[in-house]
Design an enzyme around this catalytic site. Sequence first.
Site, PDB file in Angstrom:
ATOM      1  N   ASN A  13      36.843  38.450  35.949  1.00 26.75           N
ATOM      2  CA  ASN A  13      35.713  37.924  35.279  1.00 26.75           C
ATOM      3  C   ASN A  13      34.671  37.304  36.121  1.00 26.75           C
ATOM      4  O   ASN A  13      35.047  36.341  36.853  1.00 26.75           O
ATOM      5  CB  ASN A  13      36.235  36.601  34.290  1.00 26.75           C
ATOM      6  CG  ASN A  13      35.324  36.016  33.626  1.00 26.75           C
ATOM      7  OD1 ASN A  13      34.024  36.430  33.439  1.00 26.75           O
ATOM      8  ND2 ASN A  13      35.477  34.892  32.989  1.00 26.75           N
ATOM      9  N   TRP A  14      33.642  38.154  36.238  1.00 29.37           N
ATOM     10  CA  TRP A  14      32.512  37.770  37.399  1.00 29.37           C
ATOM     11  C   TRP A  14      31.996  36.530  36.815  1.00 29.37           C
ATOM     12  O   TRP A  14      31.138  35.736  37.557  1.00 29.37           O
ATOM     13  CB  TRP A  14      31.424  38.825  37.460  1.00 29.37           C
ATOM     14  CG  TRP A  14      31.999  40.116  37.932  1.00 29.37           C
ATOM     15  CD1 TRP A  14      33.444  40.335  38.398  1.00 29.37           C
ATOM     16  CD2 TRP A  14      31.379  41.189  38.586  1.00 29.37           C
ATOM     17  NE1 TRP A  14      33.681  41.443  39.034  1.00 29.37           N
ATOM     18  CE2 TRP A  14      32.424  42.269  38.990  1.00 29.37           C
ATOM     19  CE3 TRP A  14      30.062  41.506  38.381  1.00 29.37           C
ATOM     20  CZ2 TRP A  14      32.073  43.448  39.365  1.00 29.37           C
ATOM     21  CZ3 TRP A  14      29.862  42.812  38.727  1.00 29.37           C
ATOM     22  CH2 TRP A  14      30.601  43.748  39.388  1.00 29.37           C
ATOM     23  N   LYS A  15      32.077  36.022  35.556  1.00 31.49           N
ATOM     24  CA  LYS A  15      31.128  34.766  34.753  1.00 31.49           C
ATOM     25  C   LYS A  15      29.486  35.181  35.164  1.00 31.49           C
ATOM     26  O   LYS A  15      29.300  36.294  35.267  1.00 31.49           O
ATOM     27  CB  LYS A  15      31.615  33.606  35.612  1.00 31.49           C
ATOM     28  CG  LYS A  15      33.222  33.312  35.367  1.00 31.49           C
ATOM     29  CD  LYS A  15      33.470  32.028  35.522  1.00 31.49           C
ATOM     30  CE  LYS A  15      35.334  31.988  35.645  1.00 31.49           C
ATOM     31  NZ  LYS A  15      35.593  30.781  35.644  1.00 31.49           N
ATOM     32  N   HIS A 105      36.728  32.390  25.819  1.00 31.75           N
ATOM     33  CA  HIS A 105      36.809  31.869  27.222  1.00 31.75           C
ATOM     34  C   HIS A 105      36.772  30.315  27.097  1.00 31.75           C
ATOM     35  O   HIS A 105      35.756  29.825  26.544  1.00 31.75           O
ATOM     36  CB  HIS A 105      35.803  32.589  28.259  1.00 31.75           C
ATOM     37  CG  HIS A 105      36.480  32.016  29.683  1.00 31.75           C
ATOM     38  ND1 HIS A 105      35.876  30.941  30.282  1.00 31.75           N
ATOM     39  CD2 HIS A 105      36.963  32.735  30.593  1.00 31.75           C
ATOM     40  CE1 HIS A 105      36.679  30.892  31.465  1.00 31.75           C
ATOM     41  NE2 HIS A 105      37.139  31.800  31.799  1.00 31.75           N
ATOM     42  N   GLU A 107      35.165  28.010  28.998  1.00 32.82           N
ATOM     43  CA  GLU A 107      33.866  27.702  29.386  1.00 32.82           C
ATOM     44  C   GLU A 107      33.070  27.863  28.174  1.00 32.82           C
ATOM     45  O   GLU A 107      32.063  27.139  27.869  1.00 32.82           O
ATOM     46  CB  GLU A 107      33.384  28.591  30.403  1.00 32.82           C
ATOM     47  CG  GLU A 107      34.251  28.131  31.773  1.00 32.82           C
ATOM     48  CD  GLU A 107      34.255  29.225  32.917  1.00 32.82           C
ATOM     49  OE1 GLU A 107      33.348  30.314  32.812  1.00 32.82           O
ATOM     50  OE2 GLU A 107      34.955  29.031  33.922  1.00 32.82           O
ATOM     51  N   GLU A 174      45.173  30.908  29.590  1.00 34.22           N
ATOM     52  CA  GLU A 174      44.350  30.320  30.675  1.00 34.22           C
ATOM     53  C   GLU A 174      44.374  28.724  30.685  1.00 34.22           C
ATOM     54  O   GLU A 174      43.491  28.009  30.081  1.00 34.22           O
ATOM     55  CB  GLU A 174      42.900  30.474  30.710  1.00 34.22           C
ATOM     56  CG  GLU A 174      42.725  32.107  31.005  1.00 34.22           C
ATOM     57  CD  GLU A 174      41.544  32.616  31.745  1.00 34.22           C
ATOM     58  OE1 GLU A 174      41.478  33.123  32.609  1.00 34.22           O
ATOM     59  OE2 GLU A 174      40.464  32.234  31.132  1.00 34.22           O
ATOM     60  N   GLY A 180      39.571  27.651  37.942  1.00 36.38           N
ATOM     61  CA  GLY A 180      38.418  27.431  38.905  1.00 36.38           C
ATOM     62  C   GLY A 180      38.886  26.041  39.703  1.00 36.38           C
ATOM     63  O   GLY A 180      38.007  25.532  40.666  1.00 36.38           O
ATOM     64  N   SER A 220      42.931  30.555  38.628  1.00 40.66           N
ATOM     65  CA  SER A 220      43.234  30.440  40.084  1.00 40.66           C
ATOM     66  C   SER A 220      44.289  31.324  40.650  1.00 40.66           C
ATOM     67  O   SER A 220      44.947  30.955  41.486  1.00 40.66           O
ATOM     68  CB  SER A 220      43.621  29.004  40.697  1.00 40.66           C
ATOM     69  OG  SER A 220      42.696  28.081  40.302  1.00 40.66           O
ATOM     70  N   GLY A 241      39.048  34.825  37.717  1.00 42.05           N
ATOM     71  CA  GLY A 241      37.611  34.568  37.962  1.00 42.05           C
ATOM     72  C   GLY A 241      37.344  34.508  39.486  1.00 42.05           C
ATOM     73  O   GLY A 241      36.679  35.562  39.979  1.00 42.05           O
ATOM     74  N   GLY A 242      37.043  33.274  40.051  1.00 44.69           N
ATOM     75  CA  GLY A 242      36.561  33.453  41.256  1.00 44.69           C
ATOM     76  C   GLY A 242      36.949  34.509  42.283  1.00 44.69           C
ATOM     77  O   GLY A 242      36.050  35.101  43.120  1.00 44.69           O
TER      78      GLY A 242
HETATM   79  C1  PEP Z   1      38.546  32.470  34.580  1.00 47.04           C
HETATM   80  O1  PEP Z   1      37.296  32.113  34.428  1.00 47.04           O
HETATM   81  O2  PEP Z   1      38.879  33.480  33.715  1.00 47.04           O
HETATM   82  C2  PEP Z   1      39.551  32.022  35.514  1.00 47.04           C
HETATM   83  C3  PEP Z   1      40.685  32.648  35.463  1.00 47.04           C
HETATM   84  O3  PEP Z   1      38.815  31.734  36.557  1.00 47.04           O
HETATM   85  P1  PEP Z   1      39.442  31.239  38.190  1.00 47.04           P
HETATM   86  O4  PEP Z   1      40.324  32.709  38.347  1.00 47.04           O
HETATM   87  O5  PEP Z   1      38.360  31.225  39.153  1.00 47.04           O
HETATM   88  O6  PEP Z   1      40.229  30.088  38.051  1.00 47.04           O
END
Ligand code: PEP
Length: 262
Positions: A13-15, A105, A107, A174, A180, A220, A241-242
């Site tokens: 997920n590039w956001k 998600h 967010e 999640e 994050g 993470s 994500g990141g």
């Molecule tokens: C996400 O936003 O779906 C996520 C899991 O982010 P991160 O891996 O950065 O925690």
Amino acid sequence: MGIMSRTPLIAGNWKMNLDHLQAIATVQKLAWTLKDARHDFDDVEVAVFPPFTDLRSVQTLISADKLPIRFGGQDVSRYASGAYTGEISGAFLAALDAAYVIVGHSERRMMHAETDQIVAEKTAAAVQHGVVPVVCVGETSEDRESRGAGVVPVEQLQVVLDAVQPAEIVVAYEPVWAIGSGQAATPDQAQEDCGALRRAIAGAWGDEAATATRVLYGGSVKSGNIAGFMREPDIDGALVGGASLDVAEFAAIARFRQHVGL
Ligand code: PEP
């Protein structure tokens, strides 16, 4: 890791990162990196979720170069078409050959006031248009302490399962505190919740659907911790994500079998 009939999915997920030019470079580099490593995409599926403005470029690259990477959107409208300024229809994603779309998600739940009901409607819209929804659910640490492990994510998923006929979906557990933050859940914690989510699918849609549905862990995830999650029986991949923005790191996550011997 889940039984062999569930192909693991590593989803990035590039956001709101990487414009369409950066997207082309990133997908190219990811494809080369995985090709060099002789990655078997039938064995572990790899998908990216770029911003909407990147999708046409990503689709064109993937289809022209016949890359085995799949892609999806980060959100979808619950409506098919009409006066919904700024929204993107599942029909448009399907027309771009998007295999997946993320719905619910945390967010979006938090910053765009998406309720369980809206998430259920978005899930239904994706299914209706032939795009597989990646339904995100999760709890805060307070939820987990006060209500118990898995209670809130199961409640969130239950609304979706009650509103939608059995269909191919992917579920992503999640925990909000893990997203994050660099503070991933432990494999035990994640398994506890992913197992509870699979039991909810069995209760609502039957054992066959529960056995077929992939349940991902997200929060993470990195190349250094993916192994522990993938050893768990109810975890069938990761929503990243990141770490998905770093091609070498994301490729190493997709190559988890190399470093876990799974
Ligand atoms: C996400 O936003 O779906 C996520 C899991 O982010 P991160 O891996 O950065 O925690």
